[in-house]
Design a protein around this motif. Structure first.
Motif, mmCIF file in Angstrom:
data_model
loop_
_atom_site.group_PDB
_atom_site.id
_atom_site.type_symbol
_atom_site.label_atom_id
_atom_site.label_comp_id
_atom_site.label_asym_id
_atom_site.label_seq_id
_atom_site.Cartn_x
_atom_site.Cartn_y
_atom_site.Cartn_z
ATOM 1 N N UNK A 326 15.069 27.197 61.235
ATOM 2 C CA UNK A 326 16.125 26.833 60.296
ATOM 3 C C UNK A 326 16.285 25.345 60.094
ATOM 4 N N UNK A 327 15.581 24.552 60.884
ATOM 5 C CA UNK A 327 15.677 23.101 60.733
ATOM 6 C C UNK A 327 14.755 22.623 59.615
ATOM 7 N N UNK A 328 15.158 21.518 58.985
ATOM 8 C CA UNK A 328 14.325 20.956 57.930
ATOM 9 C C UNK A 328 12.963 20.572 58.481
ATOM 10 N N UNK A 329 11.958 20.779 57.663
ATOM 11 C CA UNK A 329 10.601 20.422 58.057
ATOM 12 C C UNK A 329 10.490 18.915 58.247
ATOM 13 N N UNK A 330 9.592 18.519 59.119
ATOM 14 C CA UNK A 330 9.375 17.100 59.364
ATOM 15 C C UNK A 330 8.985 16.402 58.060
ATOM 16 N N UNK A 331 9.592 15.264 57.814
ATOM 17 C CA UNK A 331 9.257 14.499 56.616
ATOM 18 C C UNK A 331 10.161 14.739 55.434
ATOM 19 N N UNK A 332 11.027 15.768 55.466
ATOM 20 C CA UNK A 332 11.947 15.990 54.349
ATOM 21 C C UNK A 332 13.012 14.901 54.358
ATOM 22 N N UNK A 333 13.187 14.246 53.220
ATOM 23 C CA UNK A 333 14.165 13.175 53.079
ATOM 24 C C UNK A 333 15.396 13.611 52.298
ATOM 25 N N UNK A 334 15.193 14.442 51.285
ATOM 26 C CA UNK A 334 16.265 14.789 50.356
ATOM 27 C C UNK A 334 16.174 16.253 49.971
ATOM 28 N N UNK A 335 17.316 16.904 49.935
ATOM 29 C CA UNK A 335 17.426 18.271 49.434
ATOM 30 C C UNK A 335 18.553 18.266 48.417
ATOM 31 N N UNK A 336 18.213 18.304 47.136
ATOM 32 C CA UNK A 336 19.188 18.160 46.053
ATOM 33 C C UNK A 336 19.159 19.393 45.163
ATOM 34 N N UNK A 337 20.324 19.990 44.950
ATOM 35 C CA UNK A 337 20.491 21.204 44.154
ATOM 36 C C UNK A 337 21.264 20.803 42.895
ATOM 37 N N UNK A 338 20.654 20.979 41.710
ATOM 38 C CA UNK A 338 21.322 20.523 40.482
ATOM 39 C C UNK A 338 21.000 21.432 39.300
ATOM 40 N N UNK A 339 21.843 21.339 38.278
ATOM 41 C CA UNK A 339 21.624 22.022 36.998
ATOM 42 C C UNK A 339 21.087 21.011 35.982
ATOM 43 N N UNK A 340 20.057 21.411 35.232
ATOM 44 C CA UNK A 340 19.514 20.577 34.163
ATOM 45 C C UNK A 340 19.490 21.358 32.863
ATOM 46 N N UNK A 341 19.678 20.659 31.760
ATOM 47 C CA UNK A 341 19.670 21.274 30.432
ATOM 48 C C UNK A 341 18.272 21.153 29.841
ATOM 49 N N UNK A 342 17.740 22.290 29.379
ATOM 50 C CA UNK A 342 16.355 22.364 28.883
ATOM 51 C C UNK A 342 16.314 23.161 27.579
ATOM 52 N N UNK A 343 15.289 22.942 26.748
ATOM 53 C CA UNK A 343 15.188 23.708 25.497
ATOM 54 C C UNK A 343 14.777 25.157 25.740
ATOM 55 N N UNK A 344 15.392 26.052 24.995
ATOM 56 C CA UNK A 344 15.021 27.470 25.084
ATOM 57 C C UNK A 344 13.817 27.752 24.215
#
Length: 344
Positions: A326-344
């Motif tokens: 359950x621990x982050x893998x070695x070398x992971x710096x950032x874990x970012x969860x976001x919504x982005x707007x994209x064309x359909x």
């Protein structure tokens, strides 16, 4: 009597305290140019006034993260000048595009406190709101930061940990007025991939890497008027290194994500974010993304993708995030969860 500001320590904060942050900051075209010089960003909406107009925006906005960094930087002297590290984000919503000429100012409310078991530091939770010169909200977010105590013997405050949403519901995403992707120019944008081309669970390796240097991350951090000592002063950390501002890693990873997500034009919300490990000059940053969810919007031709953006120190060929423990893998710096707007 000293007239200088030593910054707030953990015992200076109280739940419900409101902090009005100094120095409103006007966004300029220079910010756009410097951002493009620091990060390898190529998203069409903030890059091209003509493209922005073709999708219904009267003026080309700057990168969403420019507004985030400027607004965040305002909070540093009052919230995190004496920080050990910024730990995470939640419930960040971008209410309207920011364009050159807009002036941003920020205020924060302390919404939680928790002293660490070592008695020398504690975690401060704040909710910050950035408004423009018309008093309109540009963005708001919650974050938590580990801050030094001035006096390790000072009594611990009552623990208050706020209940923060794990995700901004898609129905609460704010689509900019007039945004219309129905006549979207995929050739100009750089990739043909539409909203429907992405599947939940799909992982995208963004391939390219960028090596961090001290001059670039200090330039970026000064650009946002972020005065945190750990980014500039080698005497601020026991190991004598300058800690790279976590937002610098976010912007670098976001720019790298163009390769595979060129049509993720606008960030609508940041659901959660964690700076898993420190980044230092000399580290080479790579990035990959995972599609977590999809949603439709009421705007013509506009869909939303919920994306997990992961930045790693060194190349992660397996695009793994956590180990079996359950621990982050070695070398992971950032874990970012976001919504982005994209064309359909």
């Amino acid at each position: 009597m000293t007239k200088t500001n030593p910054g707030n320590f953990f015992e200076d904060f109280t739940v419900g305290q409101v902090l009005e942050h100094a120095t409103p900051r006007t966004v300029t075209e220079g910010d756009r140019a410097l951002y493009g010089a620091i990060y390898p960003t190529r998203f069409a909406v903030p890059s091209s006034a003509e493209f922005a107009a073709s999708v219904g925006l009267t003026r080309a906005p700057v990168e969403d993260l420019i507004a985030f960094h400027i607004a965040f930087g305002k909070t540093v002297p009052d919230v995190s000048l004496n920080a050990v590290a910024n730990l995470g984000y939640a419930e960040c919503r971008f209410h309207r595009p920011v364009v050159p000429g807009d002036t941003l100012r920020t205020r924060s409310e302390v919404i939680g406190l928790k002293q660490n078991s070592n008695g020398r530091t504690g975690v401060v939770y704040v909710r910050s709101t950035a408004t423009n010169q018309r008093g309109e909200v540009a963005l708001d977010w919650a974050r938590w930061v580990m801050v030094h105590k001035r006096d390790a013997e000072a009594p611990a405050p009552e623990t208050v940990v706020p209940d923060l949403a794990s995700v901004v519901p898609p129905e609460e995403l704010i689509v900019p007025d007039g945004l219309d992707f129905s006549a979207y120019d995929f050739a100009a944008a750089g990739e043909p991939h539409r909203w429907g081309d992405y599947e939940i669970g799909e992982k995208i390796d963004h391939v390219d890497g960028v090596t961090l240097t001290d001059p670039e991350h200090m330039l970026a951090t000064r650009l946002w008027q972020n005065t945190a000592k750990v980014h500039f002063n080698v005497e601020a950390r026991p190991d004598g290194t300058r800690l790279v501002y976590g937002g610098h890693v976010i912007s670098m990873a976001r720019a790298l994500s163009f390769n595979g997500l060129a049509n993720a034009q606008l960030i609508a919300a940041i659901n959660a974010g964690a700076h898993v490990a420190p980044a230092l000059a000399g580290d080479t940053i790579y990035a990959w993304s995972e599609v977590l969810d999809t949603a439709e919007t009421t705007a013509p031709g506009v869909g939303a993708l919920r994306l997990r953006l992961v930045a790693t120190k060194g190349r992660d060929e397996t695009t793994t995030l956590r180990g079996e423990d359950g621990k982050y893998a070695a070398g992971v710096l950032l874990d970012l969860d976001y919504w982005a707007l994209v064309p359909q």
